[in-house]
Design an enzyme around this catalytic site. Structure first.
Site, PDB file in Angstrom:
ATOM      1  N   TRP A 102      -1.098  10.955  13.511  1.00 59.76           N
ATOM      2  CA  TRP A 102      -1.125  10.218  14.775  1.00 59.76           C
ATOM      3  C   TRP A 102      -1.810   8.873  14.619  1.00 59.76           C
ATOM      4  O   TRP A 102      -1.462   7.901  15.303  1.00 59.76           O
ATOM      5  CB  TRP A 102      -1.717  11.078  15.903  1.00 59.76           C
ATOM      6  CG  TRP A 102      -0.787  12.228  16.159  1.00 59.76           C
ATOM      7  CD1 TRP A 102      -0.988  13.536  15.802  1.00 59.76           C
ATOM      8  CD2 TRP A 102       0.529  12.159  16.719  1.00 59.76           C
ATOM      9  NE1 TRP A 102       0.120  14.275  16.117  1.00 59.76           N
ATOM     10  CE2 TRP A 102       1.067  13.463  16.688  1.00 59.76           C
ATOM     11  CE3 TRP A 102       1.305  11.128  17.243  1.00 59.76           C
ATOM     12  CZ2 TRP A 102       2.342  13.764  17.167  1.00 59.76           C
ATOM     13  CZ3 TRP A 102       2.584  11.418  17.727  1.00 59.76           C
ATOM     14  CH2 TRP A 102       3.082  12.725  17.680  1.00 59.76           C
ATOM     15  N   ASP A 171      -7.904   8.176  20.688  1.00 58.62           N
ATOM     16  CA  ASP A 171      -6.740   8.981  21.072  1.00 58.62           C
ATOM     17  C   ASP A 171      -7.203  10.436  21.104  1.00 58.62           C
ATOM     18  O   ASP A 171      -7.241  11.101  20.081  1.00 58.62           O
ATOM     19  CB  ASP A 171      -5.615   8.779  20.055  1.00 58.62           C
ATOM     20  CG  ASP A 171      -4.455   9.748  20.291  1.00 58.62           C
ATOM     21  OD1 ASP A 171      -4.510  10.545  21.252  1.00 58.62           O
ATOM     22  OD2 ASP A 171      -3.485   9.705  19.505  1.00 58.62           O
ATOM     23  N   LYS A 195      -1.564  19.308  26.309  1.00 60.89           N
ATOM     24  CA  LYS A 195      -2.378  20.253  25.541  1.00 60.89           C
ATOM     25  C   LYS A 195      -3.499  20.789  26.431  1.00 60.89           C
ATOM     26  O   LYS A 195      -3.368  21.860  26.998  1.00 60.89           O
ATOM     27  CB  LYS A 195      -2.911  19.582  24.285  1.00 60.89           C
ATOM     28  CG  LYS A 195      -1.759  19.039  23.412  1.00 60.89           C
ATOM     29  CD  LYS A 195      -2.227  18.016  22.427  1.00 60.89           C
ATOM     30  CE  LYS A 195      -1.116  17.147  21.910  1.00 60.89           C
ATOM     31  NZ  LYS A 195      -0.093  17.840  21.143  1.00 60.89           N
TER      32      LYS A 195
END
Ligand code: PMP
Length: 359
Positions: A102, A171, A195
């Site tokens: 990511w 993030d 999530k």
């Protein structure tokens, strides 16, 4: 039949009580005489949903008053570009820590707007370790430092916040609300909702006020944090249903005792699973124990020809979505806030059984 546990990395399992509540109020929300999906985002009923969700998140994370909270579309990936567009503020370079898949995606997007200084790079060790912070090569003139506190795929998680003299951008897609953090240490925190927050279609952005209002010229109006803060995230139609679900998850989390309480549970769940992996020669996890994720636990079988059988048998034992990401292979158990201890215990028991049969 035994209970079903879903170890998906995201969209991930929701708390059972939240699902039941959603079901109960699906066709008619409160006194709205329609479902929450069918009412105006500007009407009193939805405004109440929106404001309460924001206040509950502020309470849960102890968000200081000089931070704005945005509920945006576009997922976490939208922030890969919104961050440089809004935070460059006349500067030309930015720091990015490359600690996984990511980070790589965020870096690719930032390169379209700025000179990216990779201040640390874990690619040489396959994203299984984080270089000691004292060795990072920080560009002191850069506009900000971006990092990914928890890398969802390799299962690599920071146990500290990098301390630098510039805004820190995080993030937090796969670790938000899982442990206590000091929001005041950050310039921007962002996370996709699917999530620990709720369902996909929503990104939450927590941004310090002084960083708003200096957007790069000629960028989409929608991508300006000022547009979003000036319109309470309703410049255009927001993702109303995911916003509502987020609110229900925040209420559930408050009922659990908040983040400090869930953090203890998360720590225990992860410790137990890592202990089971480490105690066996049949399973292994390659990540430096200091930086092992509490949320995403990849593990491999010593004999990978058994992978398919492991996945089939675990599925039949009601343990779903244990397949690892294709870039890592093997297995991955994602154990976010909604995964109860009983789910982790069931997985550990299954793993021991499988090893007994095939080890
Ligand atoms: N960052 C991290 C750490 C993630 O785990 C993910 C999704 N798995 C993303 C960003 C991308 O999120 P989205 O699909 O919401 O854009």
């Amino acid at each position: 039949m035994s209970e079903i546990y879903n170890f998906s990395a995201g969209p991930a399992m929701l708390p059972k009580p939240v699902l039941s509540q959603m079901q109960a109020e699906l066709t008619e929300y409160g006194n709205a005489r329609a479902s929450v999906m069918e009412i105006s985002h500007r009407g009193a009923d939805f405004m109440q949903v929106a404001q309460k969700a924001q206040q509950d998140l502020r309470d849960l994370m102890n968000i200081p008053d000089n931070y704005k909270v945005l509920f945006l579309q576009g997922g976490a990936s939208s922030q890969f570009s919104m961050v440089p567009i809004n935070l460059l503020r006349g500067k030309t370079s930015v720091n990015y820590a490359n600690t996984g898949h990511w980070s790589v995606k965020a870096i690719a997007e930032a390169k379209r707007y700025a000179n990216v200084n990779i201040c640390t790079d874990s690619s040489a060790n396959n994203f299984t370790d984080i270089e000691d912070f004292s060795n990072w090569k920080i560009d002191q003139d850069a506009a900000y430092l971006h990092y990914t506190p928890n890398e969802t795929i390799a299962g690599l998680e920071f146990d500290y916040i990098p301390a630098v003299d510039m805004p820190v951008v995080a993030d937090m897609s796969s670790s938000i609300l899982s442990r206590e953090i000091d929001v005041s240490k950050f310039g921007v925190i962002y996370a996709g909702a699917q999530k620990n927050i709720g369902i996909s279609g929503l990104a939450i952005v927590i941004v310090r006020e002084d960083l708003i209002g200096n957007v790069l010229a000629k960028q989409p109006i929608l991508f300006d944090y000022a547009t979003q803060t000036n319109n309470d995230s309703m410049y255009n139609t927001p993702s109303t249903f995911p916003w509502y679900v987020a609110g229900r998850v925040f209420e559930w989390l408050k009922d659990q005792g908040g983040i400090s309480a869930i953090e203890v549970i998360n720590k225990n769940k992860a410790q137990k699973l890592y202990q089971a992996i480490d105690a066996s020669d049949f399973y292994s996890n390659p990540v430096n124990p200091k930086y092992r994720s509490r949320m995403n636990i990849p593990f491999s079988l010593a004999d990978e020809s058994l992978d398919k059988l492991f996945l089939e048998t675990s599925y039949n034992a009601n343990l779903l979505t244990l397949k690892g990401h294709k870039s890592v292979g093997g297995m991955r158990a994602s154990i976010y806030n909604a995964m109860p201890q009983s789910g982790v215990d069931a997985l550990i028991e299954f793993m021991a059984d499988f090893e007994k049969h095939y080890g």
